[in-house]
Design a protein around this motif. Structure first.
Motif, PDB file in Angstrom:
ATOM      1  N   SER A   1       0.139  -3.165 -10.669  1.00 12.50           N
ATOM      2  CA  SER A   1      -1.130  -3.225  -9.935  1.00 12.50           C
ATOM      3  C   SER A   1      -1.288  -4.604  -9.278  1.00 12.50           C
ATOM      4  N   PHE A   2      -0.866  -5.657  -9.970  1.00 14.79           N
ATOM      5  CA  PHE A   2      -0.956  -7.006  -9.388  1.00 14.79           C
ATOM      6  C   PHE A   2      -0.023  -7.132  -8.184  1.00 14.79           C
ATOM      7  N   VAL A   3       1.184  -6.616  -8.320  1.00 10.93           N
ATOM      8  CA  VAL A   3       2.130  -6.691  -7.197  1.00 10.93           C
ATOM      9  C   VAL A   3       1.630  -5.884  -6.015  1.00 10.93           C
ATOM     10  N   LEU A   4       1.037  -4.719  -6.284  1.00 12.56           N
ATOM     11  CA  LEU A   4       0.493  -3.908  -5.194  1.00 12.56           C
ATOM     12  C   LEU A   4      -0.623  -4.652  -4.472  1.00 12.56           C
ATOM     13  N   GLY A   5      -1.529  -5.243  -5.227  1.00 13.14           N
ATOM     14  CA  GLY A   5      -2.590  -6.038  -4.595  1.00 13.14           C
ATOM     15  C   GLY A   5      -2.036  -7.206  -3.804  1.00 13.14           C
ATOM     16  N   LEU A   6      -0.971  -7.817  -4.309  1.00 12.93           N
ATOM     17  CA  LEU A   6      -0.361  -8.950  -3.611  1.00 12.93           C
ATOM     18  C   LEU A   6       0.243  -8.521  -2.276  1.00 12.93           C
TER      19      LEU A   6
ATOM     20  N   LEU B   1      -0.683  -5.863  -0.488  1.00  7.50           N
ATOM     21  CA  LEU B   1      -1.787  -5.527   0.417  1.00  7.50           C
ATOM     22  C   LEU B   1      -2.407  -6.798   1.005  1.00  7.50           C
ATOM     23  N   TRP B   2      -2.520  -7.845   0.186  1.00  5.66           N
ATOM     24  CA  TRP B   2      -3.044  -9.127   0.690  1.00  5.66           C
ATOM     25  C   TRP B   2      -2.095  -9.753   1.706  1.00  5.66           C
ATOM     26  N   ALA B   3      -0.797  -9.660   1.455  1.00  8.39           N
ATOM     27  CA  ALA B   3       0.181 -10.273   2.361  1.00  8.39           C
ATOM     28  C   ALA B   3       0.202  -9.573   3.716  1.00  8.39           C
ATOM     29  N   ASN B   4      -0.154  -8.279   3.764  1.00  7.80           N
ATOM     30  CA  ASN B   4      -0.164  -7.565   5.046  1.00  7.80           C
ATOM     31  C   ASN B   4      -1.210  -8.115   6.005  1.00  7.80           C
ATOM     32  N   TYR B   5      -2.232  -8.767   5.460  1.00  9.75           N
ATOM     33  CA  TYR B   5      -3.259  -9.353   6.312  1.00  9.75           C
ATOM     34  C   TYR B   5      -2.956 -10.803   6.684  1.00  9.75           C
ATOM     35  N   ARG B   6      -1.880 -11.338   6.144  1.00  9.37           N
ATOM     36  CA  ARG B   6      -1.491 -12.702   6.468  1.00  9.37           C
ATOM     37  C   ARG B   6      -0.627 -12.717   7.722  1.00  9.37           C
TER      38      ARG B   6
ATOM     39  N   VAL C   1       4.506   1.818  -8.275  1.00  6.00           N
ATOM     40  CA  VAL C   1       5.872   1.455  -7.867  1.00  6.00           C
ATOM     41  C   VAL C   1       6.249   2.186  -6.584  1.00  6.00           C
ATOM     42  N   ILE C   2       5.928   3.445  -6.499  1.00  4.28           N
ATOM     43  CA  ILE C   2       6.248   4.214  -5.293  1.00  4.28           C
ATOM     44  C   ILE C   2       5.509   3.659  -4.077  1.00  4.28           C
ATOM     45  N   VAL C   3       4.230   3.345  -4.268  1.00  2.00           N
ATOM     46  CA  VAL C   3       3.447   2.786  -3.169  1.00  2.00           C
ATOM     47  C   VAL C   3       3.989   1.409  -2.759  1.00  2.00           C
ATOM     48  N   VAL C   4       4.387   0.605  -3.738  1.00  2.00           N
ATOM     49  CA  VAL C   4       4.940  -0.723  -3.443  1.00  2.00           C
ATOM     50  C   VAL C   4       6.189  -0.609  -2.586  1.00  2.00           C
ATOM     51  N   THR C   5       7.113   0.272  -2.975  1.00  2.50           N
ATOM     52  CA  THR C   5       8.356   0.417  -2.195  1.00  2.50           C
ATOM     53  C   THR C   5       8.073   0.971  -0.802  1.00  2.50           C
ATOM     54  N   PHE C   6       7.096   1.891  -0.699  1.00  7.06           N
ATOM     55  CA  PHE C   6       6.731   2.417   0.622  1.00  7.06           C
ATOM     56  C   PHE C   6       6.162   1.310   1.511  1.00  7.06           C
ATOM     57  N   LEU C   7       5.284   0.453   0.935  1.00 11.54           N
ATOM     58  CA  LEU C   7       4.710  -0.648   1.713  1.00 11.54           C
ATOM     59  C   LEU C   7       5.771  -1.671   2.106  1.00 11.54           C
ATOM     60  N   ILE C   8       6.775  -1.829   1.268  1.00 19.74           N
ATOM     61  CA  ILE C   8       7.875  -2.740   1.632  1.00 19.74           C
ATOM     62  C   ILE C   8       8.588  -2.223   2.874  1.00 19.74           C
ATOM     63  N   TRP C   9       8.854  -0.916   2.884  1.00 25.81           N
ATOM     64  CA  TRP C   9       9.522  -0.331   4.064  1.00 25.81           C
ATOM     65  C   TRP C   9       8.643  -0.450   5.306  1.00 25.81           C
ATOM     66  N   ARG C  10       7.333  -0.203   5.148  1.00 23.89           N
ATOM     67  CA  ARG C  10       6.426  -0.326   6.288  1.00 23.89           C
ATOM     68  C   ARG C  10       6.377  -1.769   6.801  1.00 23.89           C
ATOM     69  N   SER C  11       6.372  -2.716   5.887  1.00 23.68           N
ATOM     70  CA  SER C  11       6.308  -4.128   6.292  1.00 23.68           C
ATOM     71  C   SER C  11       7.547  -4.529   7.076  1.00 23.68           C
ATOM     72  N   TYR C  12       8.717  -4.120   6.587  1.00 24.95           N
ATOM     73  CA  TYR C  12       9.951  -4.444   7.315  1.00 24.95           C
ATOM     74  C   TYR C  12      10.002  -3.768   8.671  1.00 24.95           C
ATOM     75  N   SER C  13       9.480  -2.551   8.738  1.00 30.12           N
ATOM     76  CA  SER C  13       9.468  -1.834  10.020  1.00 30.12           C
ATOM     77  C   SER C  13       8.592  -2.542  11.044  1.00 30.12           C
ATOM     78  N   LYS C  14       7.482  -3.137  10.586  1.00 27.86           N
ATOM     79  CA  LYS C  14       6.593  -3.839  11.506  1.00 27.86           C
ATOM     80  C   LYS C  14       7.128  -5.232  11.850  1.00 27.86           C
TER      81      LYS C  14
ATOM     82  N   THR D   1      13.375   3.051  -1.014  1.00 35.37           N
ATOM     83  CA  THR D   1      12.129   3.780  -1.285  1.00 35.37           C
ATOM     84  C   THR D   1      12.418   5.207  -1.721  1.00 35.37           C
ATOM     85  N   VAL D   2      13.321   5.865  -1.006  1.00 34.76           N
ATOM     86  CA  VAL D   2      13.680   7.246  -1.368  1.00 34.76           C
ATOM     87  C   VAL D   2      14.341   7.286  -2.742  1.00 34.76           C
TER      88      VAL D   2
END
Length: 818
Positions: free
Chosen positions: A591-596, A598-603, A659-672, A688-689
C-alpha cells in the motif's frame, strides 16, 4: 643618629641621580635641536641655490614671468614637499603687478614673509636600533636601578643603619621620585617617562607589601587601601599618558595586591569583590582605549585565580559555596563580555580573530564553570536551565546590536552562533531519551523559518547541522524504545533474577511512535519552507535545491520506517506467528509503494519517477519470492488445525491487488515517459502480465487447498491437481483476454504476449499435465483450450484487415522516424 645620616645619604644619592638625568636630558635636547636647525638651514640654502641656477639658465624668450605670489609660494612648497612639513600659508600684503619684461628673483621675501603657525613633522618609522635604544635599554636600566636600590637598602638593613620605618620611607621616596621625574619628562620623552613610572609603581607596590608582611607597619585594611590607591593612580597615569604598558603594570599590581596583603584566611567574597571592582575599572578604561593586551591580562589573571579557587573549593571542601561561585562566575563573564566588545562598538571597528578568540574562550570558560558548579546541585537538573540562560543572554545582545548597522556583522553572527549552540546543547543536557529528538525536531524548523525571515545565513546553517543530529538521535531512540523482550518472562522471574521488567509500549500513543511522527512532521515542514524559498532568485547560490533533494528521500524513508517499526512492534506484541505478522506487513509494504507511485505520477522530475518505479519493481519481486510464500504458510497453518482465524489470509488479497496495480502503473509510467515501443515499456508490459499470471495461479492454489483438502486428500495432492487442471484454463483465459485487448487497442505486443502464453500453455499441457491427471480434469482442460484457440483463430480472421492496416501504419511510422 647614624640611621639619620644614612637616610640623608640615600636621599642625596637619589637627588644627584635625578639631577644628572635631568641635566643629560636637557643637554641632549638642546644639542639635538641645534643639529636639526643646522640641517634644515643647509637644506633650504641648497634648494634656493638650485632654484636660482635654474632660473638663470632659462633664455629670455622662453621665460615665463610668475606673479609675486607664485614667486614666493613655489620655492617654499618645494622645500615643504621635500621635508614633509605642513605649513599654514601666510597672509600676503597687496603688491603691485610685476612687469612682464622684468625678471624677479625674490629670495629675501621667501625668508622674511613666511611665518608658519602650525608645523607637524611626520614620524619616521621605528627601526630596530631605535626600539632597542628607547625601550629595551630603558627597561633594563630601570630594572638595574631598582635592583641597585634594593641591594643598597638590604645592605643598610643588614648593618642596622636603617630601622623599619626608615626602610619603608626610602622605598616610598624612591618610588615617588621616579614617578615625579617621569611626570617632568612626559611630554618630551614619552617612552622613557613611561618606564620610569612603571619602575616607581613597582617600587611602591613592593614597599607597601614589605611594610605589611615583614615589618607590620600597616594593618591589612590600611595596606590594602594604599595598594588600591596606587592601582587607581597607575590607571589614571596610563590614561593620561596614553600608555598601555602603564595600565598593564597597574593591573598586574592590582591583581597582586590581595596576595601581597593576604593573611591566609581565604575570604572569597572579599577577594572576588575586589577583583570585580578592578575589572569594572578596566572595563571603563577599555571604553576609551583599545588596549587588547590589557583585556587579555585581566581575563587571564581572573581565570587563573577563580579557576584555582573553584577547583579547590568545589572538589575538596565538604560544603562548597555553590551559589557564590555561580554569582561571581556570571559577573566575571558579563564584565569580560562587555570589555571585549565595548570599544569596537564605540569606534565602529571590525573584530579581528584574536578578539573573537577571547569572546569564545570567555563563553566556554563560563559554561564549563557553570556545569561544574551545578553538577552537584539538585542532581544536575539545573544544568539545562543554565545552558539556555547563556543562549538567552547572547540572544538579547544579538537583537540589540542587530538594529545598529554600524556594528560589525561578525560580532552579531558570533552571538547568534552562541545562541544556536547553547540552545541545541540544552536538549541533550536537560532532557533524556526521545525528548532530545523532539527538541531538535522543533528547533530545526524554527531555525529555518527564522533564517528566511531575518536573512541570516548562519541560522540556516545551524538548522542544516541539526538535521543529521536529529536523525541519529531518532535512530538511537528506536533502538532503545522498541525492545523485543521475552514475552513469557513474568514478574516473578524478574524478581528471582533481580532484573527490571520491560513494560510494553502502548498502541500508537507511545514515546517511540510520537517521536517518529515529530521527526516526519519536521522534515515535511522543512520541505514546505524550502519550497517557497525556491522562488527566490538566489536559490541556486544558497543550495536550497540540493538541500531539498536530500530532505525529500529522507522524508519518504522515515515516513515508511516510522510506521513500519510501530506496526511491526505491535504485531509482535499481539501475534505469536511470524507468518501471520508478515502477511499484515506485506499489506503495509505494497500500500505504501502504491501511494508512492501515485504521488510520483504527479511529479515533473523524471529522476523521481525512475527511482519510484525501481522501488515498485523491487516490491513486486519481494511479493513473488517472499510474501506469497508467507500467505501459503498461513493457509497451511489454518488447514492443519492451528487455532488461527482466516483474517490474515483475507488480508493478503489486498497485497495481491496492490502488487498488480503497482506493476500496471509501472508499465503506464514507462509508456508515458518514453513510448509503448520502447524497450523499458515492452519489458514492463511482459513483467506486468507475468505478475498477473503468477498471482492468479497462486490464488487458484489457495482456493484448491482451502476447498478440497480433507482426510483423503493431502495438500500436495490438491496442489498437483490444481496446477495440472486449473493453470491451463486460467492461462488460456488470460491469453484470450490479452488477445482481445491487443486487437481492440491495436497493440501488437499484447497479441504477441497472448500467443506466447498460448504456446507455453499447450507445451505444458501436452508434456506435463497430461500425465497423472484424472479423466474429468483432462476433458475440461482440453475442451476449454480447444474452444479458446478456435475463438482466437476466428477473431484473427474477422479482424485480419484491421490488423494488417495497423501493421502497415506502424511500419510507415518507423520509416518516417528513421
Amino acid at each position: 643618629m647614624e640611621g639619620f645620616f644614612v637616610a640623608l645619604l640615600v636621599m642625596l644619592a637619589l637627588g644627584i641621580l635625578a639631577l644628572s638625568i635631568i641635566f643629560m636630558i636637557r643637554v641632549s635636547s638642546q644639542v639635538s635641536k641645534i643639529f636639526k636647525s643646522i640641517t634644515e638651514l643647509k637644506t633650504d640654502l641648497i634648494k634656493i641655490k638650485t632654484l636660482i641656477n635654474s632660473i638663470k639658465e632659462v633664455k629670455p624668450s622662453e621665460q615665463v614671468i610668475p606673479t609675486a605670489k607664485e614667486q614666493v609660494i613655489a620655492p617654499v612648497q618645494e622645500i615643504i614637499k621635500q621635508h614633509e612639513v605642513v605649513i599654514v600659508p601666510p597672509v600676503f600684503k597687496k603688491e603691485e603687478p610685476v612687469a612682464q619684461n622684468v625678471t624677479a628673483i625674490p629670495v629675501k621675501p621667501v625668508v622674511n614673509q613666511i611665518k608658519p603657525k602650525v608645523i607637524k613633522a611626520t614620524i619616521p618609522k621605528t627601526d630596530l636600533e631605535k626600539w632597542i635604544g628607547e625601550h629595551v635599554l630603558s627597561i633594563i636600566g630601570i630594572g638595574v636601578l631598582v635592583l641597585g636600590l634594593a641591594f643598597f637598602v638590604k645592605y643598610a638593613i643588614d648593618k642596622n643603619w636603617i630601622n623599619e620605618v626608615g626602610r619603608v620611607a626610602i622605598g616610598i621616596l624612591a618610588g615617588g621620585t621616579l614617578i615625579a621625574l617621569a611626570h617632568k619628562l612626559r611630554k618630551t620623552y614619552k617612552t622613557f617617562s613611561s618606564i620610569l613610572v612603571g619602575g616607581g609603581i613597582a617600587v611602591l607596590y613592593f614597599t607597601i607589601s614589605i611594610g605589611f608582611q615583614y615589618y607590620h607597619l600597616f594593618s591589612q585594611t590600611a595596606a590594602f587601601s594604599i595598594m588600591v590607591v596606587i592601582t587607581a593612580f597607575a590607571v589614571l597615569l596610563s590614561h593620561a599618558y596614553n600608555r598601555q604598558i602603564l595600565a598593564i603594570l597597574a593591573i598586574v599590581g592590582g591583581f597582586g595586591t590581595p596576595f601581597f596583603v593576604s593573611t591566609g584566611e581565604g575570604n572569597y567574597i572579599v577577594l572576588f569583590t575586589y577583583i570585580t571592582i578592578l575589572n569594572v575599572g578596566m572595563l571603563v578604561l577599555s571604553y576609551f582605549k583599545n588596549w587588547y593586551w590589557l583585556n587579555v591580562i585581566c581575563f587571564a589573571f581572573t581565570t587563573i585565580i577563580y579557576g584555582s579557587w573553584l577547583g579547590y573549593q568545589v572538589s575538596e571542601k565538604p560544603y562548597p559555596p555553590y551559589l557564590g561561585a555561580l554569582i561571581f562566575a556570571s559577573i566575571f563573564y558579563g564584565i569580560f563580555f562587555l570589555m571585549n566588545i565595548v570599544n569596537n562598538i564605540k569606534e565602529k571597528r571590525k573584530f579581528n580573530w584574536s578578539e573573537i578568540t577571547i569572546l569564545l574562550t570567555n563563553t566556554f570558560m563560563f559554561f564549563v564553570a557553570g556545569m561544574v558548579i551545578l553538577n552537584n546541585v539538585h542532581n544536575a537538573r539545573l544544568q539545562g536551565i543554565f545552558t539556555i540562560s547563556i543562549a538567552l543572554f547572547n540572544l538579547i545582545f544579538a537583537l540589540l546590536l542587530y538594529k545598529r548597522k554600524q556594528v560589525d556583522r561578525n560580532l552579531i553572527y558570533l552571538l547568534i552562533g552562541f545562541v544556536l549552540t547553547f540552545l541545541s546543547l540544552t536538549a541533550p543536557i536537560q532532557l533524556d531519551g526521545n525528548y532530545i529528538t523532539l527538541f531538535w525536531a522543533a528547533e530545526t524548523v524554527l531555525l529555518l523559518w527564522f533564517s528566511q525571515k531575518s536573512g541570516i545565513k548562519i541560522v540556516k546553517l545551524a538548522s542544516i547541522i541539526l538535521m543529521p543530529l536529529m536523525i541519529i538521535s531518532l535512530i538511537i531512540d528506536w533502538s532503545n524504545l522498541y525492545v523485543y523482550f521475552n514475552k513469557t518472562f513474568t514478574e516473578a522471574d524478574a524478581a528471582f533474577y533481580g532484573v527490571e521488567m520491560v513494560k510494553p509500549l502502548s498502541l500508537i500513543f507511545n514515546q517511540a511512535f510520537i517521536t517518529s511522527i515529530a521527526v516526519i512532521i519536521s522534515l515535511y515542514v522543512n520541505l514546505f519552507l524550502l519550497k517557497y524559498e525556491l522562488k527566490t532568485p538566489k536559490y541556486i547560490e544558497n543550495g536550497v535545491k540540493v538541500y531539498r533533494w536530500i530532505l525529500l528521500p529522507l522524508f519518504i524513508l522515515f515516513l515508511y520506517l516510522g510506521i513500519l517499526l510501530e506496526l511491526k512492534y505491535q504485531l509482535w506484541l499481539n501475534i505469536d506467528y511470524s507468518f501471520v505478522r508478515n502477511v499484515y506487513l506485506g499489506v503495509y509494504h505494497f500500500s505504501f509503494v502504491l501511494g508512492l507511485i501515485l504521488w510520483a505520477n504527479y511529479r515533473k522530475e523524471q529522476v523521481v519517477k525512475n527511482i519510484v518505479i525501481g522501488i515498485g519493481f523491487f516490491a513486486a519481486i519481494c511479493y513473488l519470492v517472499f510474501f506469497n510464500h508467507q500467505t501459503a504458510y498461513v493457509r497451511d497453518l489454518y488447514i492443519s488445525g492451528v487455532p488461527i482465524s482466516l483474517t490474515p489470509f483475507m488480508f493478503h488479497y489486498l497485497s495481491a491487488f496492490f502488487v498488480i496495480v503497482v506493476t500496471f502503473l509501472i508499465w503506464r509510467s514507462y509508456s508515458k515517459l518514453y513510448s509503448e515501443k520502447s524497450v523499458l515499456s515492452i519489458l514492463s508490459l511482459w513483467f506486468t502480465v507475468f505478475v498477473f499470471i503468477f498471482v492468479g495461479s497462486s490464488e487458484l492454489d489457495h482456493l484448491a487447498v482451502l476447498t478440497q483438502v480433507d482426510a483423503n486428500h493431502t495438500i500436495q495432492a490438491m496442489l498437483l491437481q490444481s496446477r495440472k487442471i486449473s493453470y491451463p484454463i486460467f492461462w488460456g483465459l488470460t491469453s484470450f483476454v490479452l488477445m482481445f485487448l491487443g486487437m481492440k487497442n491495436k497493440n501488437q505486443m499484447l497479441r504477441i504476449i497472448s500467443l506466447s502464453i498460448f504456446a507455453i500453455t499447450l507445451i505444458k499441457l501436452f508434456t506435463w499435465d497430461i500425465r497423472g491427471i484424472n479423466e474429468g480434469g483432462k476433458i475440461v482442460a482440453f475442451i476449454s483450450l480447444g474452444i479458446l484457440l478456435l475463438v482466437i483463430s476466428f477473431m484473427y480472421q474477422k479482424l485480419k484487415r484491421l490488423i494488417l492496416e495497423d501493421d502497415i501504419k506502424n511500419k510507415q511510422n518507423d520509416i518516417t522516424k528513421g
